[in-house]
Design an enzyme around this catalytic site. Structure first.
Site, PDB file in Angstrom:
ATOM      1  N   MET A   1      67.327  54.940  47.086  1.00 60.78           N
ATOM      2  CA  MET A   1      68.143  53.742  46.947  1.00 60.78           C
ATOM      3  C   MET A   1      67.999  53.104  45.569  1.00 60.78           C
ATOM      4  O   MET A   1      68.977  52.633  44.992  1.00 60.78           O
ATOM      5  CB  MET A   1      67.751  52.727  48.026  1.00 60.78           C
TER       6      MET A   1
ATOM      7  N   LYS B   1      92.324  45.819  39.147  1.00 63.49           N
ATOM      8  CA  LYS B   1      91.842  45.687  40.528  1.00 63.49           C
ATOM      9  C   LYS B   1      90.391  46.137  40.648  1.00 63.49           C
ATOM     10  O   LYS B   1      89.849  46.770  39.737  1.00 63.49           O
ATOM     11  CB  LYS B   1      92.747  46.450  41.492  1.00 63.49           C
TER      12      LYS B   1
ATOM     13  N   TYR C   1      62.357  62.296  49.049  1.00 65.78           N
ATOM     14  CA  TYR C   1      62.632  62.214  50.481  1.00 65.78           C
ATOM     15  C   TYR C   1      62.962  63.580  51.063  1.00 65.78           C
ATOM     16  O   TYR C   1      63.635  64.388  50.437  1.00 65.78           O
ATOM     17  CB  TYR C   1      63.790  61.256  50.756  1.00 65.78           C
TER      18      TYR C   1
END
Lengths: 372, 372
Positions: free
Chosen positions: A311, A43, A263
């Site tokens: 990111m 899965k 950040y």
């Protein structure tokens, strides 16, 4: 140019998946689980590693029963695996019965309504259809509740047309060897099965295979362990590593005076030292929760993650690594022989499973071994 | 059958992406950032929402400058957008210079080596090539360090053949309006640019556009706000919601006696009540850290997540929701008008950005609006 450079091409990161290791893990789980048949859970796209590729490698190794979560996953897997049994764990939405039979998919029937729909579909086709029936034994997530099990035991004709049947259950705490929940679930399941028509049973997930012979039943359902996750977390990992994730260093930076990195200006580096920026971020499965806690390996040295995860990028401290080894273009290992998925998971406060399924799509993917 | 059922088909969950809302958000950011040109960041496959679809919608709305992280992302975007400028933020690996020029991609040049390689490539082609030059102003992640900026200012001939140039920098704390880091970075950047050849400048990400006219420069680079993430976290969200994620209820379960739910038997339900199991899990972006903390909406009611998040499933408490509204096949909203990505993010201890990029691939994807 190294072979890794060739495989990496113009991508920022390389995910290497060792299909021979997956097959070897299946053989080990099969041996550990003897005499039960050893299935394989594919899965979530084979835990993020490619259900088609992993499925083909395992079918070549001898696996004959595969498990997915969704109907869509079953249909996609059937397109590459003609012969094996494919079971859809999330069950049967009654309006989709015809798609299950058309693709020869076996639903895990989770409630009386699903049993009725599958039996009616078999009758409509004038045939019999195989079905797994999920008997909940304490997970309280999917499967027939105790009262439904009672009703089925007193009137098994609801199963008419569903054959062969496999009774299955799912363990909630299998990775905790000493947890009394395991034996309590086993006992509830055995008591339920004893009142139902005789049929094979399936109990154990990866960790369940290591709980002893009582838990093996007729068919095991390992998933995570196939992909190298330790099924016995309190003991050394009996599985082979499967995944290696490497990403390029994009830039290195000398820090001479105290400054902040990344950040939120949340991490302060006192200097003197060096910071490397690497082409992998939380969009690629390095969960943001690993910020300031995880580490990568560069040329055999450990480089701690410094500052927040971006990111597309992470920054790591390479102060103690010889300068020529940590240069733009060099590869950092994010997951690999010295950094199992569990290590990255621990730094993010989660489990190795979530690391694998979060791996993202931006890598060059390189499959080694297998029947491919 | 509702239109949602039709879009959902045989999938367990439906991700609806409103391209008109993305375009409207771009227009709002463009107006807020006037007179600067408003670009659009499409990295990480358009923050998980589809770089090709979002890019085409924004090009139709008038956007002319797009930003990605990786070379591969730039090449893929160029295949669907012939005209606009496409900037690759992660920079130039010197061996790939020819692929940048072949696909008319503009590298963000992050260090002297990348500048030299791009200038040499222009010379080899006997032409000029456009370049962004990233001047680090305090992020310490990518971009020319202060000493590199000094060297470039004293010998700008290194830039020969790179034209037009855009000077760019990246803010570390733009979402914190009052953080002195913002003005400190702006000042460092302005001082550096003043000593370099005159060229347009690009400073502001989504939140930077709201920091005032000094931060606008000539070209803004919004990303998250396009996708509905609030660029002004301490004020109401000026953006439209873009994403709706709905997943099917697979099963509901009555709880009459105290029992545990899910993996680790970690959550105890006292009963009487009802638990619904929903076809979405951490492989689909409902981060495992949301276990026992997040919530979904069903028919306008809030249903708290109960127990651990599984790979393919979550369990929620539907005790207080009228029984006919929480039945197998009904849809639960995971992200949507009442549940912005930030809400799910907060329950996982992260930011909305990571929710979007973690969304996974197992949904039926339904694009509404746009030029499609």
């Amino acid at each position: 140019m190294t072979s890794e450079d060739a495989a990496l091409g113009r991508a920022g990161a390389l995910l290497t998946i060792d299909l021979d290791a997956v097959a070897e893990n299946w053989r080990r789980l099969s041996a550990q689980g003897t005499p039960a048949e050893c299935g394989a859970v594919l899965k979530a796209d084979g835990y993020g590693l490619g259900a088609a590729q992993v499925g083909q490698a395992l079918a070549a190794a001898g696996a004959r029963s595969f498990f997915v979560a969704h109907l869509e996953e079953g249909i996609a897997l059937r397109a590459v695996l003609t012969e094996p049994r494919i079971v859809v764990l999330n069950g049967l939405l009654p309006t989709h019965a015809a798609e299950y039979s058309a693709h020869r998919l076996v639903p895990a029937l989770n409630d009386p309504g699903e049993i009725a729909a599958w039996a009616a579909h078999a009758a409509a086709l004038g045939t019999t259809l195989p079905g797994f029936v999920h008997l909940d034994s304490g997970m309280n997530r999917l499967g027939l509740a105790p009262e439904d099990q009672d009703r089925l035991a007193s009137d098994p004709s609801a199963l008419s047309g569903i054959t062969p049947i496999t009774w299955m259950t799912h363990l909630a705490c299998a990775e905790e060897t000493g947890n009394p929940m395991n034996r309590a679930q086993l006992q509830r399941f055995r008591q339920a099965v004893a009142r139902l028509p005789p049929a094979p049973v399936s109990i154990a997930n990866s960790s369940g295979i290591f709980l002893g012979p009582d838990f093996l039943g007729d068919l095991t359902r390992p998933g995570a362990a196939l992909y190298g996750i330790n099924p016995t977390p309190d003991r050394p990992n009996p599985m082979m590593g499967v995944v290696r994730l490497q990403a390029r260093i994009l830039q290195t930076r000398r820090v001479d005076t105290p400054m902040t990195v990344g950040y939120g200006a949340a991490h302060r580096v006192e200097g003197p030292g060096r910071i490397a920026t690497i082409a992998v971020g939380y969009a690629d499965g390095v969960l943001r929760a690993s910020g300031d806690r995880g580490a990568v390996r560069i040329a055999g040295f450990t480089a701690p993650i410094t500052g927040r995860i971006s990111m597309d990028l992470i920054t790591v401290d390479v102060t103690h690594i010889p300068e020529p080894l940590a240069v733009p273009g060099a590869l950092a290992e994010i997951i690999g022989p010295d950094l199992p998925p569990e290590r990255l998971a621990a730094s993010a406060g989660t489990i190795g499973y979530e690391i694998l399924t979060s791996l993202g799509r931006r890598y060059a993917r390189h499959y080694v071994g297998g029947a491919l």
